[in-house]
Motif scaffolding. Structure first.
Motif, short mmCIF file in Angstrom:
data_model
loop_
_atom_site.label_atom_id
_atom_site.label_comp_id
_atom_site.label_asym_id
_atom_site.label_seq_id
_atom_site.Cartn_x
_atom_site.Cartn_y
_atom_site.Cartn_z
N ALA A 10 38.56 33.20 37.26
CA ALA A 10 38.07 34.00 36.13
C ALA A 10 36.55 34.14 36.09
CB ALA A 10 38.55 33.39 34.81
N THR A 11 35.85 33.66 37.10
CA THR A 11 34.38 33.68 37.03
C THR A 11 33.79 35.01 37.47
OG1 THR A 11 34.27 32.65 39.23
CG2 THR A 11 34.13 31.19 37.31
N SER A 12 34.60 35.93 38.00
CA SER A 12 34.08 37.23 38.43
C SER A 12 35.24 38.21 38.56
CB SER A 12 33.34 37.11 39.76
OG SER A 12 34.24 36.72 40.80
N GLY A 13 34.91 39.46 38.82
CA GLY A 13 35.89 40.47 39.18
C GLY A 13 37.04 40.65 38.23
N PHE A 14 38.24 40.79 38.80
CA PHE A 14 39.44 41.03 38.00
C PHE A 14 39.63 39.94 36.95
CE2 PHE A 14 41.70 43.09 41.91
CZ PHE A 14 40.88 44.19 41.81
N GLY A 15 39.49 38.68 37.37
CA GLY A 15 39.76 37.57 36.46
C GLY A 15 38.88 37.59 35.24
N LYS A 16 37.60 37.81 35.43
CA LYS A 16 36.67 37.86 34.30
C LYS A 16 37.00 39.03 33.38
CE LYS A 16 31.74 38.02 33.18
NZ LYS A 16 30.35 38.07 33.74
N ALA A 17 37.30 40.18 33.96
CA ALA A 17 37.64 41.35 33.15
C ALA A 17 38.93 41.14 32.37
CB ALA A 17 37.75 42.58 34.04
N ILE A 18 39.92 40.51 32.99
CA ILE A 18 41.19 40.25 32.32
C ILE A 18 40.98 39.28 31.16
CG2 ILE A 18 43.46 39.14 32.60
CD1 ILE A 18 43.34 40.25 35.56
N LEU A 90 41.26 35.90 47.81
CA LEU A 90 40.11 36.42 48.56
C LEU A 90 40.53 36.89 49.94
CD1 LEU A 90 39.53 34.00 50.79
CD2 LEU A 90 38.41 32.90 48.87
N ALA A 91 39.62 37.66 50.54
CA ALA A 91 39.72 38.00 51.96
C ALA A 91 38.51 37.40 52.64
CB ALA A 91 39.75 39.50 52.16
N ALA A 92 38.71 36.91 53.87
CA ALA A 92 37.61 36.34 54.65
C ALA A 92 37.66 36.92 56.05
CB ALA A 92 37.71 34.82 54.69
N GLY A 93 36.64 37.70 56.38
CA GLY A 93 36.58 38.29 57.70
C GLY A 93 37.44 39.52 57.86
N GLU A 189 33.35 41.68 43.70
CA GLU A 189 32.71 40.85 44.72
C GLU A 189 33.61 40.66 45.94
OE1 GLU A 189 31.50 37.13 43.04
OE2 GLU A 189 30.07 38.03 41.66
N PHE A 190 34.76 41.32 45.95
CA PHE A 190 35.75 41.13 47.01
C PHE A 190 35.16 41.35 48.41
CE2 PHE A 190 38.96 42.89 49.89
CZ PHE A 190 39.97 41.94 49.82
N SER A 191 34.53 42.50 48.62
CA SER A 191 33.99 42.80 49.95
C SER A 191 32.80 41.93 50.28
CB SER A 191 33.61 44.29 50.04
OG SER A 191 34.77 45.09 50.05
N LEU A 192 32.02 41.58 49.27
CA LEU A 192 30.88 40.69 49.51
C LEU A 192 31.35 39.34 50.02
CD1 LEU A 192 27.78 40.64 49.23
CD2 LEU A 192 28.09 39.64 46.96
N VAL A 193 32.45 38.86 49.45
CA VAL A 193 33.04 37.60 49.92
C VAL A 193 33.61 37.77 51.32
CG1 VAL A 193 34.86 35.90 49.52
CG2 VAL A 193 33.49 36.73 47.60
N ARG A 194 34.34 38.86 51.52
CA ARG A 194 34.96 39.09 52.83
C ARG A 194 33.91 39.11 53.94
NH1 ARG A 194 39.46 43.51 53.99
NH2 ARG A 194 40.65 41.71 54.74
N PHE A 195 32.76 39.75 53.67
CA PHE A 195 31.72 39.87 54.69
C PHE A 195 30.62 38.83 54.53
CE2 PHE A 195 33.37 44.36 54.39
CZ PHE A 195 34.12 44.28 55.56
N LYS A 196 30.95 37.78 53.79
CA LYS A 196 30.12 36.57 53.73
C LYS A 196 28.68 36.84 53.33
CE LYS A 196 33.37 34.51 56.89
NZ LYS A 196 33.69 33.88 58.17
N GLY A 197 28.55 37.64 52.25
CA GLY A 197 27.24 37.89 51.68
C GLY A 197 26.48 39.06 52.25
N ARG A 201 26.98 45.81 54.29
CA ARG A 201 28.32 46.08 54.81
C ARG A 201 29.34 46.15 53.69
NH1 ARG A 201 31.70 42.52 59.35
NH2 ARG A 201 33.23 44.16 59.81
N ALA A 202 29.17 45.29 52.68
CA ALA A 202 30.11 45.30 51.55
C ALA A 202 30.04 46.62 50.79
CB ALA A 202 29.80 44.13 50.63
N LYS A 203 28.83 47.10 50.56
CA LYS A 203 28.65 48.35 49.80
C LYS A 203 29.15 49.56 50.58
CE LYS A 203 24.74 46.86 46.94
NZ LYS A 203 23.29 47.05 46.63
N SER A 204 29.08 49.49 51.92
CA SER A 204 29.48 50.63 52.73
C SER A 204 30.96 50.98 52.57
CB SER A 204 29.18 50.34 54.21
OG SER A 204 30.05 49.34 54.73
N ILE A 205 31.75 50.00 52.18
CA ILE A 205 33.19 50.22 51.98
C ILE A 205 33.42 51.29 50.91
CG2 ILE A 205 35.37 49.13 51.28
CD1 ILE A 205 34.36 48.20 53.98
#
Length: 260
Positions: A10-18, A90-93, A189-197, A201-205
């Motif tokens: 719940a600290t970010s993204g969907f969880g925080k909004a929910i 999360l997704a990683a890589g 923050e999903f893509s930021l986590v996936r691409f490790k900060g 690259r995260a914004k390009s999605i």
């Protein structure tokens, strides 16, 4: 009597909004996550803005003992849990199977599958005892259709889909609803986590598309959770208008070209 919702991640993204949307509508909220500072900040915001009670539980959902200890502690503070939102994930890589990082694989499996199981195992008996409840599992379009280099992430979300179907059968005799919400492309923050900060690259999605937002997903979860007692949404998949599914996406500029 105010209802209580437990939201993981719940600290970010969907969880925080929910958590925020349900608090806005008078629900008492239990929020979980690894980042204590963010949990405390959200607790203060929700209590000050909406006058509801917020309980924070700091733990790593990948750690079975921490999950068991947290829910045991929670039972000392509240009488019941009406809604569980299994949001932590999360997704990683993003790489082909032969190049994959095994540590990334384990992180995704431990979080997206085992973490969901750990906390559901603790909460479902409480709902069974009280004779009601609603479990909402946040899946993904990646759990409906595999995409290139998605391999292990997609596998975990396919697992969430299968587990949701199984939970629905197992818990049906006890009046417990089970719902899968499967979002497509959403800007968090999903893509930021996936691409490790890697912010670029995260914004390009999300270039040249209008993705879903965390608030969009929160609204869908709230809708499903507030239907009449005899109505259960079993499985709901949603995407932004740029997406047909988890694979086929049309950019805004491409839509304009087609219209001409």
């Amino acid at each position: 009597m105010s209802k209580t919702i437990l939201v993981t991640g719940a600290t970010s993204g969907f969880g925080k909004a929910i958590a925020t949307l349900f608090a806005q509508h008078g629900y008492n909220v239990c929020i979980t996550g690894r980042r204590k500072e963010r949990l405390e900040q959200l607790k203060t915001e929700l209590e000050n803005n909406f006058g509801i009670a917020v309980t924070t539980l700091q733990f790593d959902i990948r750690n079975r003992q921490e999950v068991e200890d947290a829910i045991s502690l929670l039972q000392q503070k509240i009488d019941r849990i009406d809604i569980l939102v299994n949001n932590a994930g999360l997704a990683a890589g993003l790489s082909s199977i032969e190049d994959g990082d095994v540590d990334d694989w384990e992180t995704m499996i431990d979080t997206n599958v085992k973490g969901l199981l750990y906390i559901t195992r603790q909460v479902a008996p409480l709902m069974k005892a009280q004779g009601s409840g609603h479990i909402v599992n946040i899946g993904s379009t990646a759990g409906k259709l595999v995409y290139k280099n998605g391999n292990v992430y997609c596998a975990t979300k396919f697992a969430v889909d299968a587990l949701t179907q199984s939970m629905r059968i197992d818990l049906l005799p006890y009046g417990i609803k089970v719902t899968a919400i499967n979002p497509g492309m959403a800007e968090t923050e999903f893509s930021l986590v996936r691409f490790k900060g890697d912010e670029q690259r995260a914004k390009s999605i999300y270039n040249d598309v209008q993705p879903l937002t965390a608030n969009d997903i929160a609204g869908v979860v709230y809708y499903c959770a507030t239907l009449p007692p005899h109505v259960c949404v079993n499985d709901l998949t949603l995407t932004c208008l740029n997406q047909a599914n988890g694979i086929y996406t049309v950019k805004d500029s491409e839509k304009a070209a087609i219209q001409k």
